[in-house]
Design a protein around this motif. Sequence first.
Motif, PDB file in Angstrom:
ATOM      1  N   GLU A 256       0.938  -1.506  -0.031  1.00  0.00           N
ATOM      2  CA  GLU A 256       0.297  -0.238  -0.076  1.00  0.00           C
ATOM      3  C   GLU A 256       1.201   1.105  -0.019  1.00  0.00           C
ATOM      4  N   LEU A 257       1.857   1.367   0.910  1.00  0.00           N
ATOM      5  CA  LEU A 257       2.918   2.132   0.886  1.00  0.00           C
ATOM      6  C   LEU A 257       3.712   2.614  -0.874  1.00  0.00           C
ATOM      7  N   HIS A 258       4.134   1.047  -0.977  1.00  0.00           N
ATOM      8  CA  HIS A 258       5.269   1.519  -2.624  1.00  0.00           C
ATOM      9  C   HIS A 258       4.128   1.972  -3.796  1.00  0.00           C
ATOM     10  N   ASP A 259       2.465   1.314  -3.737  1.00  0.00           N
ATOM     11  CA  ASP A 259       1.671   1.146  -4.996  1.00  0.00           C
ATOM     12  C   ASP A 259       1.371   2.178  -5.150  1.00  0.00           C
ATOM     13  N   GLY A 260       0.847   2.960  -3.002  1.00  0.00           N
ATOM     14  CA  GLY A 260      -0.718   4.553  -3.424  1.00  0.00           C
ATOM     15  C   GLY A 260       0.708   5.970  -3.382  1.00  0.00           C
TER      16      GLY A 260
END
Length: 447
Positions: A256-260
Amino acid sequence: MQLKYKIVTLSVLPLIASVLIICVLVFAQSRKLEEEQARLVESSIMAAKKAELKNYLELALSLIAPLYQSGRDDEAARQDALRMLSRANFGLDGYFFVYDSHGKNLMHPRQANLVGRELIGMKDKNGLPVIQALLKSAKSGDGFQLYTWEKPSTGQVTDKLSYVVMLDRWGWMLGTGIYIDDVEVATSKSRQEVADGVLTTVLAIASVALIAVLVVFSGGLMLNFSEHRLADRKLSALNQRIVRLQEEERSRVSRELHDGISQQLVSIKFQFELAGLELEKGMPRGLENLKAGTARLGEAIGEIRRISHDLRPSLLDTLGLSPAILQLVRDFEQRTGIRTQFEQGLDDTQVGGEVAVTLYRIIQEALGNIERHSRASAAIISLSCSRGGVALRVEDNGVGFDPGLMERSQGIGLRNIRERVDHHRGTFTLSSSSGRTELQVGIPLDA
């Protein structure tokens, strides 16, 4: 005390107590049996000796019968009778004695010093007036008398049983006796035999009890060893599962941190850099790009709040369970478009912090399953009081599934819900069919 020792103790102590009670009862019954058998042996021996004494005395009477029945009362006839009786002995210590009706000894073949003496007042070591008792017994017709007298062969004073009859015409008391020290030996032997039998029985019971204790102890050790191995395997599996869940949660947060957030922040950075260049050159689009970047920064902040809320809802700590669930439902509706109704029938003051977190996580997991698998258009969440506990119901109108297959699968959603409920000693039921899936949870508040 550790549980395994408590189990072994609770298994062994009743067995030991039972064995001790049995041994006490055996000893009590053995004492009773010992006395009864001793009395039986003594009575049978005494009956035999009484019959033997009667036979001996009848023999003595038959010896002097010609003289006594002849009608002679002269001194010569009496002296002949006394001489005949003095020579009639039986056994080592068997003899006959004669007294007159006043207690004077007329004949005693083993104690000549008593002959001619008035012995009416003589008493034995127990204080019994022997000659008076013998005369009374002879006159009453019973004839038997028990007293103590010196035994000729040993010189020891011992118990003696005599049988006497009256020769009324001559005024004589004729009698004989048997020393009954052998009765004491027989009864002692009988008691010893009973005691030996009881000892053998108690030793057998103790041996069986010892074997039983060893079997119980060995079984307890084997059970404890197998339970330890099983617990070690479960603990190892639990540790592996905790590590796996931690890695899965870290992977989810990382994605979630990387993709969002990461992508949004990179895009915002580029937009701010572009806006700065455009503002330096005096281009009118610089301000628009700055405003657009600021808007996207707000979206990134909202995404960060969502991730933080998923990890630990702040509303649950500040406002309580109901507002936190209501916010969760609103976010779920906005994200998925699934109409969700929250029916609240519970006072938040009734629910403790740990139970509140459990209910929140169960609802969160259930809504996640509805979003991923159900293809539903509506859902209902109901929270109410029920029989001193909390009742939770989550229902949707999705495609449904086979609960048995789901519980045997490798998915962790339902397993997490079940384990959370089991932690509070609650109940968990799941039913599903095409067009309706219902999850029901009951958690006692005093658990």
